[in-house]
Design a protein around this motif. Structure first.
Motif, PDB file in Angstrom:
ATOM      1  N   LEU A  27     -31.182  36.166  29.939  1.00  0.00           N
ATOM      2  CA  LEU A  27     -29.850  35.766  29.466  1.00  0.00           C
ATOM      3  C   LEU A  27     -29.872  35.463  27.964  1.00  0.00           C
ATOM      4  O   LEU A  27     -28.970  35.863  27.223  1.00  0.00           O
ATOM      5  N   TYR A  28     -30.923  34.769  27.515  1.00  0.00           N
ATOM      6  CA  TYR A  28     -31.044  34.425  26.095  1.00  0.00           C
ATOM      7  C   TYR A  28     -31.169  35.690  25.256  1.00  0.00           C
ATOM      8  O   TYR A  28     -30.487  35.840  24.221  1.00  0.00           O
ATOM      9  N   GLY A  30     -30.195  38.683  26.047  1.00  0.00           N
ATOM     10  CA  GLY A  30     -28.950  39.430  26.093  1.00  0.00           C
ATOM     11  C   GLY A  30     -27.901  38.873  25.158  1.00  0.00           C
ATOM     12  O   GLY A  30     -27.175  39.624  24.494  1.00  0.00           O
ATOM     13  N   GLU A  31     -27.817  37.544  25.064  1.00  0.00           N
ATOM     14  CA  GLU A  31     -26.851  36.919  24.164  1.00  0.00           C
ATOM     15  C   GLU A  31     -27.210  37.196  22.705  1.00  0.00           C
ATOM     16  O   GLU A  31     -26.334  37.474  21.875  1.00  0.00           O
ATOM     17  N   THR A  32     -28.506  37.144  22.394  1.00  0.00           N
ATOM     18  CA  THR A  32     -28.928  37.458  21.022  1.00  0.00           C
ATOM     19  C   THR A  32     -28.570  38.898  20.666  1.00  0.00           C
ATOM     20  O   THR A  32     -28.074  39.171  19.563  1.00  0.00           O
ATOM     21  N   ARG A  34     -26.186  40.711  21.980  1.00  0.00           N
ATOM     22  CA  ARG A  34     -24.721  40.847  21.888  1.00  0.00           C
ATOM     23  C   ARG A  34     -24.220  40.392  20.523  1.00  0.00           C
ATOM     24  O   ARG A  34     -23.331  41.015  19.936  1.00  0.00           O
ATOM     25  N   ARG A  35     -24.802  39.315  20.008  1.00  0.00           N
ATOM     26  CA  ARG A  35     -24.358  38.780  18.713  1.00  0.00           C
ATOM     27  C   ARG A  35     -24.618  39.752  17.577  1.00  0.00           C
ATOM     28  O   ARG A  35     -23.919  39.735  16.554  1.00  0.00           O
ATOM     29  N   GLN A 146     -31.646  36.187  13.249  1.00  0.00           N
ATOM     30  CA  GLN A 146     -30.871  36.442  14.450  1.00  0.00           C
ATOM     31  C   GLN A 146     -29.401  36.041  14.292  1.00  0.00           C
ATOM     32  O   GLN A 146     -28.606  36.270  15.202  1.00  0.00           O
ATOM     33  N   GLU A 178     -36.110  36.779  20.456  1.00  0.00           N
ATOM     34  CA  GLU A 178     -35.617  38.052  20.977  1.00  0.00           C
ATOM     35  C   GLU A 178     -36.829  38.933  21.250  1.00  0.00           C
ATOM     36  O   GLU A 178     -37.933  38.661  20.770  1.00  0.00           O
TER      37      GLU A 178
END
Length: 329
Positions: A27-28, A30-32, A34-35, A146, A178
């Motif tokens: 999840l972490y 994936g969020e990185t 996406r940003r 990041q 990441e």
């Protein structure tokens, strides 16, 4: 807090904790990722990011200092923009080492400001705009690799050769912000810091995988005329890897009778310092700390503690200079 030990297990045997935390790590990551699709502020001057893949200290501050000095030696007006970790000022504000305190700006900005114009800004884009308006013709972004708020024209990944990428897992399963390949795709070069044997081992393991030019660096004590040979010291450090500082003291010739590992950026309260002073006295030892910790010392202890300054020594700048040639006219 110090990172959990399992973060630095072998990638082949990361431990049950890493496996248990794998869903959160996904999840972490994936969020990185996406940003990174966001379009950051594009400055009118080149922005060079000094970043890393690992959480915690890898040597970004000495790399930023070395890079600033290298660029200033080429006649550039270099400004540094940093978030000011653990400082309370939102910014953007230009750091004044004679007026600001570590509580206001964080400790690293006070150290950086001794070398070149440094801005603290929780909003990195606002900090970059302030530096532009103040006349910067090159901006160093201290950390923020990041963070998508600012477009980076050149990104250098700072790597501690000794710890490398730990178990190669993303937080909280490992030390990475990441995945290795995702970060390497956005970077332009790596600065690998450590003794020669560690740098060579890192390059052998990760050189092809990263696919980046790797620049060798070594942290060495600044020659100040201080004679460390045989000096009994009680050293304390609140940096990412205190053991690196203790090793540097030994290399300088000091007799390390006790090393106190503090949490990264830990406040140096009068109570803590009184305890360390008493312990040092019982051992017949001199209190010693890092430059970054020294800016957090209570005023009453500044004359009692010796600082060991270190600088990043890069013998061969050719790979970085080749990248700069494409960026700077």
């Amino acid at each position: 807090m110090q990172p959990p030990r399992f973060w630095f297990n072998s990638p082949d045997a990361p431990g049950w904790q890493a496996r248990l935390l794998a869903p959160l790590a996904a999840l972490y990551a994936g969020e990185t990722a996406r940003r990174q699709t966001n379009q950051g502020y594009r400055a009118g001057v080149p922005v060079i990011c000094i970043g890393n893949l690992n959480a915690g200290g890898t040597g970004k501050t000495p790399t930023a200092i070395a890079m600033a000095q290298h660029l200033m030696g080429r006649g550039r007006a270099v400004h540094i923009v940093t978030r000011g970790y653990k400082g309370r000022l939102e910014g953007p504000v230009r750091v004044d080492e004679t007026r600001h305190t570590a509580d206001q700006t964080g400790d690293e900005p006070l150290l950086l400001a001794a070398f070149t114009a440094t801005w603290v800004a929780k909003d990195r884009a606002a900090g970059v705009r302030a530096a532009e308006d103040a006349g910067a013709d090159v901006i160093l972004l201290d950390d923020g690799f990041q963070n998508p708020g600012v477009h980076k024209d050149l990104s250098l990944l700072v790597i501690d050769a000794g710890q490398a990428f730990g178990n190669e897992r993303v937080m909280p399963a490992g030390p990475l912000r990441e995945p290795i390949e995702a970060g390497a795709q956005r970077a332009h070069a790596g600065v690998v810091i450590g003794p020669p044997a560690q740098r060579q081992a890192f390059a052998a393991r990760y050189g092809d995988r990263l696919g980046l030019p790797l620049v060798d660096g070594h942290l060495a004590p600044l020659q100040t005329g201080m004679d460390w040979d045989g000096l009994r010291v009680l050293a304390f450090a609140g940096i990412g890897r205190p053991a690196k500082f203790f090793a540097t003291l030994r290399e300088a010739g000091a007799e390390l009778v006790h090393g106190e590992s503090l949490d990264d950026h830990q406040p140096l309260t009068p109570a803590l310092m009184a305890r360390l002073e008493q312990h040092a006295a019982s051992l017949g030892a001199q209190l010693v700390t890092t430059e970054k910790d020294a800016v957090r010392l209570p005023a009453s202890f500044r004359a009692k503690v010796i600082t060991l300054p270190v600088r990043l020594d890069i013998q061969d700048w050719s790979a970085i200079d080749a990248l700069l040639a494409r960026l700077l006219p």
